[in-house]
Write a protein that holds these residues in place. Structure first.
Motif, short mmCIF file in Angstrom:
data_model
loop_
_atom_site.label_atom_id
_atom_site.label_comp_id
_atom_site.label_asym_id
_atom_site.label_seq_id
_atom_site.Cartn_x
_atom_site.Cartn_y
_atom_site.Cartn_z
N GLY A 34 0.83 -1.20 0.00
CA GLY A 34 0.00 0.00 0.00
C GLY A 34 0.86 1.24 0.00
N TYR A 35 0.31 2.31 -0.55
CA TYR A 35 1.02 3.58 -0.56
C TYR A 35 0.10 4.63 0.04
N TYR A 36 0.57 5.34 1.07
CA TYR A 36 -0.29 6.30 1.76
C TYR A 36 0.43 7.63 1.89
N LEU A 100 5.32 3.86 2.16
CA LEU A 100 5.21 2.65 1.36
C LEU A 100 5.27 1.50 2.36
#
Lengths: 600, 199
Positions: A34-36, A100
């Motif tokens: 996931g990328y936040y 990441l």
């Protein structure tokens, strides 16, 4: 999938590094990425708990409760397990820097919890985590020399002669091949050595025409090539042989001599001690420091904890010092009155790993006052000899040549230090308060008694505590442990622990000098909980080991001892443990600050 | 809006990368392929598809390409033939968008291969991270007149570094597909894109 970067990264991150391969592979198959962006709120207290275990690959997150930041987690650290284990969202998690993250679904995490070690990582407290990271860190995991396989030491194949060879022929083969033994074919095969020629041929009046068959030793006492060096060493000692045939299965692949094995035998404390004991005069002094460094490096590589190694070094230095005192007394004649040679600072606490600055002093009986010159010469000689052995002179001048005096003078000095308020005086006081007698016949009870009365000087004690609390570990909460960050392991990690442990020790009148022992005494006296002791004790060992590694690296590069550590030199595991250690120190300092303000 | 575009995270993006034996789609073979989906904005390693591809007769691996992908003829000789691999690709991208880093190469090779083997190109929407990088560069000039607009790096590792993403080992088809997918997630956020059309 193992070659994929995200999978490899997960594998290197604790506690995944300890999982059996099959279990890990099954879990890695469900990995998600996931990328936040910075500012994203991943979870809110009381709302839906997280459904994944997150491992930070890049960026950082902030754990908060009631608007208070509890922790900032960075690369290689995990979060989400509290959600997964309790099923509740107990913290706010906010993305601090673009994140990441690799994540594992709850079901996979639950499955992995079936592995006791994996589950333990999340269940246990800080001290246990520090301890296990110590055991698994690269500092200690690579194979010690003594665990090397003997097969790796072989430099050449086995040299053989035929079963019907004569002794003269065997001797020529050995000369031409430059070996001290030769194998003899036959069923079973045997071995002939230099020693056999002396004992079984020449001493018996036999000549070169003697058949080797009459003097051969068989069957061979061979060991398997995969035997560790340490075990092979035992075999040699047990059999009394000097040659050790090595086999792979049924085949003899070579012969090792006891000299080959000695070369890899780690230079242990016993070897260094023997060197000190056999030192006939001062010509043996140079090289002592190098021997100790070599020993420390090999013990550390062998997986020994830094505090144990420090204990060896202290005992060796003590032995050397007593040797130097006999040299000096040999020059000067017997002492006019008893004296005591004391070491101070880290040597006093038996926490010196590599040889650092001298910290010593001389105390002599009041009756020796008229002969002050004798003691000065003694101090002068021993200080110079120590320098020759590799102990640099002390910057602060805490050396016996400057600090020699009668017991009465010292007792007065101690009393004066209790009035110390300035940082420089406090530093001197605390260095001297770690004194430990190493040689000489003088009883130091008056000084011990003075030290024991520290608790009656609460203002002094509070000043000491406040000096200890001024040294803060880096703020891990907002710690931007960037690649370029440089840490001072001594001032930011070890010194805060040492100084505070000293305050505790003095407050309860303990005669211990060693930091660990002082902490133990503090627990016994009820000044510290077992829990805090465990955490701080492990943090101390961890930091000591890290510093030792830094120092060995500097020593191997020929640079002077230092305490600076580049954060980028650490693995992700160590970075995260280092932060744990700093957290432990800080937590203890907060408690101590309360203690020293509340109780006086 | 006449035609509404789906929310960006309601679409499945198949991030895909191929290794080829050269740069000419008409002559050179596809020799490795990796792809994996982004569903609901999350990259799913568990659904990754990764395979070597047996080169078709008459198509050789050019020596200069070996430097990049490190694959030689012997290694791909036993691999599944291209038509079989195209079937796997088709089955996946039919329900979603195709995500590549520089469509000039990957999509050109794929379309050529589909046509050559009598398969209909499923014509998924194509999202190209190089194009997104270009848009981002362009847009930065509006907010910062001094911003020097440069052509975005075609090199995936280089492009990722500029976006603050870690280095991955390049030139493994699946690793590159993962790397592209991560780059996409970064760019999507940086562009503030909410629908597929905005990508």
């Amino acid at each position: 999938m193992a070659s994929l970067d995200p999978v490899a990264f997960l594998r290197a991150t604790p506690p995944f590094h300890a999982l059996p391969a099959a279990l890990f592979d099954a879990a890695a198959g469900s990995l998600e990425i996931g990328y936040y962006p910075a500012g994203a709120q991943l979870i809110r207290v009381g709302a839906e708990p997280l459904q994944h275990l997150y491992v930070i690959r890049k960026g950082s997150v902030r754990l908060e409760r009631d608007g208070q930041t509890l922790q900032v987690l960075e690369e290689g650290e995990t979060f989400g397990y509290t959600s997964l284990i309790t099923g509740k969202a107990t913290l706010d998690v906010r993305v601090e820097e673009d994140l990441l993250a690799y994540r594992l679904p709850a079901a996979q995490f639950q499955r992995l919890l079936g592995n006791a070690q994996f589950a333990g990582h999340f269940a246990v407290g800080l001290s246990q985590r520090l301890k296990s990271s110590l055991e698994l860190s690269p500092v200690t995991t690579f194979k010690a020399d003594l665990q090397r396989e003997v097969g790796q030491l072989l430099r050449r194949p086995a040299i053989w002669v035929e079963a019907d060879a004569r002794v003269g022929e065997a001797a020529r083969v050995m000369r031409d091949q430059k070996v001290s033994s030769v194998l003899v074919r036959g069923d079973p095969p045997g071995i002939v050595t230099d020693r056999d020629f002396r004992n079984r041929v020449l001493a018996e009046g036999l000549g070169p025409e003697t058949p080797v068959a009459t003097i051969v030793s068989c069957p061979l006492m061979a060991v398997e090539a995969t035997t560790p060096v340490s075990a092979a060493w035992t075999t040699l000692l047990d059999t009394g042989n000097h040659h050790l045939p090595i086999r792979r299965g049924d085949e003899i692949v070579g012969v090792l001599t006891s000299t080959d094995l000695l070369k890899v035998h780690a230079p242990g404390p016993v070897a260094v001690l023997r060197r000190v004991e056999r030192m006939a005069d001062r010509s043996g002094l140079p090289g002592y420091a190098a021997k100790v460094t070599e020993m420390v490096a090999s013990l550390l590589a062998g997986g020994l904890a830094a505090d144990l190694i420090a204990g060896y070094v202290a005992r060796l230095n003590d032995a050397l010092l007593r040797r130097l005192l006999t040299f000096a007394e040999g020059d000067l004649g017997p002492p006019p009155a008893p004296y005591a040679w004391v070491v101070m600072g880290s040597e006093g606490r038996m926490e010196q790993t590599l040889l650092t600055d001298q910290d010593n002093a001389l105390v002599f009986d009041d009756a020796g006052e008229p002969e002050r010159a004798w003691y000065r010469s003694l101090a002068e000689r021993v200080n110079a000899d120590l320098e020759a052995a590799g102990f640099p002179p002390c910057h602060g001048g805490y050396m016996a040549r400057n600090w020699a005096g009668t017991v009465s003078e010292w007792v007065q000095r101690f009393a004066g230090w209790f009035e110390a308020r300035k940082p420089q005086e406090l530093l001197a006081a605390s260095t001297f308060f770690d004194f430990r007698k190493v040689g000489g016949a003088l009883d130091l009870e008056p000084l011990e008694a003075a030290l024991g009365s520290t608790a009656q000087h609460p203002i002094f004690l509070r000043y000491l505590a406040s000096a200890a609390l001024d040294l803060r570990p880096p703020n891990t909460l907002l710690l931007r442990l960037r690649e370029s960050t440089e840490l001072d392991l001594k001032m930011q990690g070890l010194a805060p622990i040492v100084l505070l442990a000293r305050c505790y020790g003095l407050e309860i009148g303990s005669r211990e000098r060693n930091t660990h022992a002082r902490l133990e005494a503090a627990v016994k006296a009820g000044l510290m909980s077992q829990e805090v002791f465990n955490v701080v004790g492990e943090a101390y060992r961890f930091l000591l080991g890290l510093r030792l590694r830094v120092q060995l690296k500097l020593a191997s590069e020929g640079k002077p001892a230092g305490n600076k550590l580049a954060f980028s030199d650490l693995s992700a595991i160590e970075r995260s443990r280092l932060k744990d250690a700093f957290r432990a120190v800080k937590g203890w300092q907060d408690m101590a600050a309360y203690h020293y303000q509340a109780s006086f | 809006m006449f035609f509404s575009s789906p929310a960006w995270d309601s679409v499945t993006y198949w991030s895909l990368d191929i290794e080829t034996g050269g740069l000419d789609p008409r002559r050179d073979p596809v020799i490795a392929l990796g792809m994996l989906p982004i569903r609901a904005g999350i990259i799913r390693l568990g659904e990754a598809y990764r395979t070597l591809v047996r080169p078709e007769a008459g198509r050789e691996i050019r020596p200069e390409s070996v430097l990049a992908h490190q694959l030689v003829k012997g290694e791909v000789g036993e691999a599944p033939p291209l038509p079989e691999v195209l079937g796997e690709v088709d089955r996946r991208v039919r329900h979603g968008a195709l995500l590549v880093h520089q469509q000039g190469i990957d999509v050109a090779f794929l379309r050529q291969a589909f046509a050559r083997h009598g398969r209909r190109w499923p014509a998924p929407p194509v999202v190209d991270t190089v194009a997104l990088l270009r848009t981002l560069n362009h847009r930065r000039r509006f907010t910062n007149p001094d911003y020097a607009e440069t052509e975005p790096s075609v090199n995936l590792t280089e492009a990722r570094r500029r976006c603050g993403l870690p280095d991955y080992q390049a030139h493994d088809a699946l690793t590159d597909a993962i790397a592209t997918a991560e780059l996409f997630l970064y760019l999507r956020g940086a562009l503030g894109a909410r629908t597929l059309r905005q990508l």
